[in-house]
Design an enzyme around this catalytic site. Structure first.
Site, mmCIF file in Angstrom:
data_model
loop_
_atom_site.group_PDB
_atom_site.id
_atom_site.type_symbol
_atom_site.label_atom_id
_atom_site.label_comp_id
_atom_site.label_asym_id
_atom_site.label_seq_id
_atom_site.Cartn_x
_atom_site.Cartn_y
_atom_site.Cartn_z
ATOM 1 N N LYS A 187 0.699 -1.223 0.059
ATOM 2 C CA LYS A 187 -0.095 -0.055 0.011
ATOM 3 C C LYS A 187 0.827 1.276 0.142
ATOM 4 O O LYS A 187 0.673 2.313 -0.910
ATOM 5 C CB LYS A 187 -0.940 -0.179 1.142
ATOM 6 C CG LYS A 187 -1.916 1.153 1.385
ATOM 7 C CD LYS A 187 -2.833 1.236 2.631
ATOM 8 C CE LYS A 187 -2.973 2.547 2.953
ATOM 9 N NZ LYS A 187 -3.088 3.033 4.577
ATOM 10 N N ASP A 206 -6.965 0.705 0.509
ATOM 11 C CA ASP A 206 -7.036 1.052 1.959
ATOM 12 C C ASP A 206 -8.388 0.830 2.194
ATOM 13 O O ASP A 206 -9.163 0.043 1.606
ATOM 14 C CB ASP A 206 -6.823 2.733 2.267
ATOM 15 C CG ASP A 206 -7.849 3.483 1.799
ATOM 16 O OD1 ASP A 206 -8.720 3.128 0.822
ATOM 17 O OD2 ASP A 206 -7.791 4.532 2.186
#
Ligand code: SF4
Length: 288
Positions: A187, A206
């Site tokens: 991420k 997310d």
């Protein structure tokens, strides 16, 4: 006792008068107008629910409906781009290192809080070399408000040391090297690659991207890695980073976790999410 007033006597049946009267009141009147029958229980009225302004619910998708159809994906992207023009990362930064630091600090923390923390942090330690020269404990007080500050300080100092020692003081611009840095997972690497280096190597997944991609039936998974793989297959590569930015904004503005603002949503008639609060289209129970 006043004259002419006769005191109440117990009923001959042995039951109290009030109980008998109540029973008579609740007994059904027969259609023929005769005497009410004893021992007939009143039929309970069904409780009426307040109708929700949502469409019909069904577990089945209508024939021909394909949530992954390129036309549908294209329409979702077009409407999001019109709603969130110029969507980009909300974390303040002036270079790749600052973005990397801000992204590491944003784990389990709001971007607003991170943006309140980083200006003073970068004023005290302006370069990656400054961070590399520190002991992790030194920056703990500066980042305490972002939570998990002990782990985050170790990640920041560890990443800085490796960038200085292995990458000449420059944040690497490829996935493998970024993933070799302490505290950097996909991420974080995707945020830095997509936002600073403008490289679409993956999709940032997310909590907003996870929730909304499921509501839009773009994935059925709840594992971020699998979700990223699902999204990579259906979203054009040049939109990977943009998709995440727009969905994150959408998740903050309208498609919030509880009580999404569906009546105001530009994707409303493309969305069949099970937890919609308003719908003009069929609800799909599995879209959640
Ligand atoms: S219609 Fe509602 S659930 Fe669907 S994307 Fe919009 S806000 Fe989210």
């Amino acid at each position: 006792m006043a004259r002419g007033v006769i005191p109440r006597q117990p009923a001959k049946t042995g039951r109290h008068d009030a109980a008998r009267k109540a029973e008579l009141r609740t007994a059904k009147l027969p259609q023929d107008g005769g005497r009410p029958k004893r021992n007939v229980l009143p039929v309970a009225k069904p409780k009426t629910k307040i109708a929700k302004a949502v469409g019909p619910k069904t577990g089945k998708r209508p024939a021909g409906y394909n949530p992954l159809a390129p036309e549908r994906i294209g329409e979702i992207l077009t409407r999001l781009e019109a709603t969130y023009p110029g969507a980009t990362c909300a974390l303040k930064h002036n270079n790749a290192w600052e973005l990397l630091v801000a992204t590491i600090l944003s784990a389990q923390c709001t971007d607003v809080r991170v943006n309140m923390t980083t200006p003073e942090l970068f004023r005290k330690y302006p370069t990656v070399q400054d961070f590399a020269a520190l002991k992790p404990e030194a920056i703990e007080p500066d980042i305490k408000s972002t939570g998990f500050f002990r782990n985050k300080s170790k990640s920041l100092v560890g990443a800085a040391k490796k960038i200085v020692s292995d990458f000449g003081g420059h944040v690497p611009d490829n996935m493998d090297d970024l993933l070799s840095l302490p505290g950097v997972a996909r991420k974080t690497a995707n945020v830095v690659l997509g936002t600073w280096f403008h490289k679409n190597d993956g999709v940032v997944v997310d909590t907003h991207v996870q929730r909304i991609s499921r509501r839009l039936e773009l994935t059925k998974s709840d594992d971020p890695k699998s979700i990223e793989q699902d999204l990579i297959k259906i979203i054009p590569r040049d939109k990977w980073t943009l998709y995440s930015h727009m969905i994150i904004l959408h998740g903050r503005a309208l498609c919030v976790a509880r009580n999404p603002k569906c009546a105001e949503c530009p994707l409303e008639n493309l969305c069949h999410a099970a937890d919609k609060t308003w719908s003009t289209v069929e609800i799909h129970k599995s879209a959640k």
